[in-house]
Design a protein around this motif. Structure first.
Motif, PDB file in Angstrom:
ATOM      1  N   PHE A  43       4.892 106.208 -62.999  1.00 38.70           N
ATOM      2  CA  PHE A  43       5.618 105.006 -62.585  1.00 38.70           C
ATOM      3  C   PHE A  43       6.665 105.297 -61.506  1.00 38.70           C
ATOM      4  O   PHE A  43       7.540 104.465 -61.257  1.00 38.70           O
ATOM      5  CB  PHE A  43       6.270 104.340 -63.803  1.00 38.70           C
ATOM      6  N   ALA A  73       7.338 100.510 -66.408  1.00 39.39           N
ATOM      7  CA  ALA A  73       7.107 101.411 -67.534  1.00 39.39           C
ATOM      8  C   ALA A  73       7.320 100.696 -68.862  1.00 39.39           C
ATOM      9  O   ALA A  73       6.511 100.835 -69.797  1.00 39.39           O
ATOM     10  CB  ALA A  73       8.029 102.619 -67.421  1.00 39.39           C
ATOM     11  N   VAL A  88      -2.335 101.243 -66.232  1.00 39.55           N
ATOM     12  CA  VAL A  88      -1.231 102.059 -65.726  1.00 39.55           C
ATOM     13  C   VAL A  88      -1.619 102.665 -64.383  1.00 39.55           C
ATOM     14  O   VAL A  88      -2.799 102.932 -64.113  1.00 39.55           O
ATOM     15  CB  VAL A  88      -0.864 103.179 -66.722  1.00 39.55           C
TER      16      VAL A  88
END
Length: 214
Positions: A43, A73, A88
Motif C-alpha cells: 500500500f 490498507a 489488494v
C-alpha cells in the motif's frame, strides 16, 4: 482516515497487526504462523504521488508513514474481516510503483496477519471497528536488524546498493525511536517467541474478537 462503511456485514474474522523496524523479521514470522497474510507494504504510494514526503538531503522518505496509503490498507483489512476477501495492490519496491493487483481470500480463516512497518498506524481504526485481535511490534538487536535488512534488500535489488547502505545506517541510528513510536501507537513490543505465542492465543475461539490484550 475515512470512517469504515457501516453497510458492510459484521466481522467474521479478526486481524493481528504485526509491525517492527524494517528487517526485524515480520514477513518470516507471519509465514511461520500458517495464517493468511496481508502485506501492508503493497500500500505504498506511487513514486509520482505529489504527497510523498521528502528527505532533507533529497529523495523520497519511504520510511515515513506519509509515504503509505493508510486509508486503503484499512479498507482492505475491513473487507477481509467482513467478507473474507479483498483486492489488494501488488507493489514493486525496486521501481516504487504498483504493477498490478491480486485477490486475497482468507479461505474461511477467522484470523489473519497484516504485517508491515506502518501496521501500528492503523491500530486505532481497526480497534474502533472491532477488527483487532492483537497488535505486536517485533524487537531485536539493532545491529542484527541492520545486517538482516541489508542482506535482504541487496538480494532483492530493492534499490541501488549505495542508497540501501545509507538508508540502513540511518535506520540503525533511528531503530529505538521507531520501536518507541510503534509501541506508543499501541503495539506490544516482543521478540519472535512471544509474538508466536500471542498469535496462537489470539487464534483460540474464545480469544478471537476479544480485542487487544494488555
Amino acid at each position: 482516515m475515512s470512517p469504515l462503511s457501516s453497510a458492510l456485514p459484521p466481522a467474521t474474522a479478526r486481524v493481528v497487526l504485526l509491525t517492527g523496524p524494517s528487517g526485524s523479521g515480520k514477513s518470516s514470522l507471519a509465514a511461520r504462523t500458517g495464517l493468511p497474510v496481508l502485506n501492508l507494504d503493497d500500500f505504498y504510494k506511487e513514486r509520482t504521488d505529489p504527497t510523498l514526503p521528502q528527505l532533507g538531503g533529497g529523495g523520497t522518505d519511504w520510511d515515513s508513514p506519509l509515504s503509505w496509503d493508510a486509508d486503503a490498507a484499512v479498507a482492505a483489512i475491513d473487507a477481509l474481516c467482513r467478507t473474507g476477501r479483498a483486492d489488494v495492490p501488488v507493489y514493486d519496491i525496486s521501481v516504487s510503483a504498483r504493477i498490478g493487483a491480486s485477490g486475497l481470500d482468507l479461505g474461511g480463516a477467522s484470523l489473519f496477519i497484516a504485517e508491515g512497518i506502518f501496521a501500528a498506524d492503523v491500530i486505532a481504526p481497526c480497534r474502533a471497528a472491532g477488527l483487532l485481535a492483537d497488535a505486536l511490534c517485533l524487537c531485536g538487536r539493532p545491529t542484527t536488524t541492520f545486517r538482516r535488512r541489508l542482506v535482504r534488500d541487496l538480494r532483492e535489488g530493492r534499490k541501488s546498493a549505495p542508497y540501501l547502505v545509507r538508508r540502513g545506517l540511518r535506520l540503525l541510528r533511528d531503530e529505538r525511536s521507531v520501536v518507541a513510536r510503534q509501541t506508543a501507537l499501541g503495539a506490544h513490543p516482543c521478540a519472535k517467541p512471544e509474538a508466536l505465542a500471542r498469535i496462537s492465543a489470539a487464534g483460540a475461539p474464545e480469544a478471537v474478537g476479544a480485542g487487544v490484550r494488555s
